[in-house]
Design a protein around this motif. Structure first.
Motif, PDB file in Angstrom:
ATOM      1  N   TYR A 152     138.100  38.589 108.925  1.00 20.37           N
ATOM      2  CA  TYR A 152     136.958  39.350 108.420  1.00 20.37           C
ATOM      3  C   TYR A 152     136.117  39.930 109.566  1.00 20.37           C
ATOM      4  CZ  TYR A 152     137.806  36.626 104.117  1.00 20.37           C
ATOM      5  OH  TYR A 152     138.363  36.040 103.008  1.00 20.37           O
ATOM      6  N   TYR A 179     139.251  42.009 105.380  1.00 22.22           N
ATOM      7  CA  TYR A 179     138.153  42.805 104.843  1.00 22.22           C
ATOM      8  C   TYR A 179     137.079  43.093 105.904  1.00 22.22           C
ATOM      9  CZ  TYR A 179     139.886  41.422 100.163  1.00 22.22           C
ATOM     10  OH  TYR A 179     140.635  41.213  99.035  1.00 22.22           O
ATOM     11  N   TYR A 184     131.343  42.379 107.935  1.00 19.21           N
ATOM     12  CA  TYR A 184     131.640  41.522 106.793  1.00 19.21           C
ATOM     13  C   TYR A 184     130.454  40.591 106.591  1.00 19.21           C
ATOM     14  CZ  TYR A 184     133.893  38.054 103.787  1.00 19.21           C
ATOM     15  OH  TYR A 184     134.213  37.204 102.746  1.00 19.21           O
ATOM     16  N   GLN A 205     139.918  45.590 102.105  1.00 18.83           N
ATOM     17  CA  GLN A 205     138.789  46.263 101.470  1.00 18.83           C
ATOM     18  C   GLN A 205     137.618  46.436 102.445  1.00 18.83           C
ATOM     19  OE1 GLN A 205     137.631  44.209  97.905  1.00 18.83           O
ATOM     20  NE2 GLN A 205     139.567  44.581  96.863  1.00 18.83           N
ATOM     21  N   PHE A 210     132.120  45.130 104.029  1.00 19.18           N
ATOM     22  CA  PHE A 210     132.341  44.316 102.839  1.00 19.18           C
ATOM     23  C   PHE A 210     131.128  43.427 102.700  1.00 19.18           C
ATOM     24  CE2 PHE A 210     133.671  40.778 100.311  1.00 19.18           C
ATOM     25  CZ  PHE A 210     134.603  41.285  99.416  1.00 19.18           C
ATOM     26  N   ALA A 227     139.671  52.227 104.582  1.00 15.35           N
ATOM     27  CA  ALA A 227     140.222  50.952 104.114  1.00 15.35           C
ATOM     28  C   ALA A 227     141.600  51.202 103.522  1.00 15.35           C
ATOM     29  CB  ALA A 227     139.305  50.316 103.076  1.00 15.35           C
TER      30      ALA A 227
END
Length: 277
Positions: A152, A179, A184, A205, A210, A227
């Motif tokens: 992340y 992500y 994040y 994502q 995120f 993404a």
């Protein structure tokens, strides 16, 4: 437990440590500098090409690091239960096997101002910066660029606490397998003001960010992020509550075309006003 002792400089206890200036600390095999609870100052110096961590700041202290280059180290900066301030610093080209290629912070309150955090790599989360249980942390007028990690948050990972991102650019970071290409967030409250999230990439994502927490985004730009999954610009998840004002969210791309700009899922609450999409 405590990290290994500093092989160049070790400060152990006491309210105030030394004033350090005009130093070059290089090629040490253990932590280059370690402070256990000693408030010290470090100015106009370089910590470069050490074979372990550049700087370990542990226990309660208000140390200041000003105009310091921290580069090319095996692990960058470790902050545990402390409140240091970094100003006018360059934190670059450091590599961590775990989270936080440039900075790893836990149970601490960081201030980072007028600094560059770039070209760092972590083996887990937070290619540039990893903040866990962040207290009250602030990143002001700084650049978080060209950092990478497989987990992340290519640029920045934030778990819980309060974070202000003011006048800061987060760009060209990458999460190669997860992500949040730029940022994040999981828990806590984050405010992003007059900042830019640009050209970040997530192989998952949230190319730009995120987000799962409470947040406020104002007078900012989220542009040209990518993404491979949902949410090229922003993903809001899992009950996130976010207000967005006077912000441009444009030219982002989601690989599955689910929310090129914004993807909201799992009962996330998002309020957008006076913005460009």
């Amino acid at each position: 437990g405590w990290e290994a002792n500093g092989s160049a400089i070790l400060m152990d206890g006491g309210d105030y440590g030394p004033k350090l200036e005009n130093l070059c600390i290089t090629q040490n095999y253990d932590n280059a500098i370690t402070s256990f609870g000693s408030t010290f100052s470090l100015k106009n110096s370089r910590i470069i090409n050490n074979y372990s961590r550049a700087l370990s700041i542990q226990q309660t202290q208000l140390s200041t690091i000003d105009n310091v280059i921290i580069s090319g180290n095996a692990n960058g900066i470790n902050v545990i239960t402390a409140s240091p301030t970094f100003t006018n610093c360059v934190i670059s080209n450091n590599t961590a096997t775990e989270s936080g290629g440039g900075i790893y912070s836990e149970n601490s309150s960081l201030i980072i101002e007028n600094s560059y955090i770039n070209n760092n790599t972590s083996g887990h989360h937070g290619g540039g910066v990893y903040i866990q249980d962040g207290g009250d942390s602030r990143i002001i007028n700084s650049y978080i660029e060209n950092n990478t990690c497989p987990g992340y948050g290519g640029g920045l990972t934030f778990y819980r606490g309060n974070l202000e991102l003011i006048g800061t650019v987060v760009s060209n970071n990458e999460s190669t397998n997860d992500y949040g290409g730029g940022i994040y967030v999981d828990g806590g409250h984050v405010e992003i003001i007059e900042s830019t999230l640009q050209s970040n990439t997530a192989n998952g994502q949230g190319g730009g960010m995120f987000f799962n927490g409470s947040g406020y985004i104002s007078r900012s730009r989220i542009v040209n992020n990518v993404a491979s999954g949902s949410g090229g610009g922003l993903v809001f998840c899992c009950g996130a509550e976010t207000e967005i004002y006077n912000t441009t969210i444009a030219e982002n791309s989601a690989g599955n075309d689910e929310g090129n700009g914004i993807y909201s899922q799992c009962n996330a609450g998002v309020e957008i006003k006076n913005s460009i999409l």
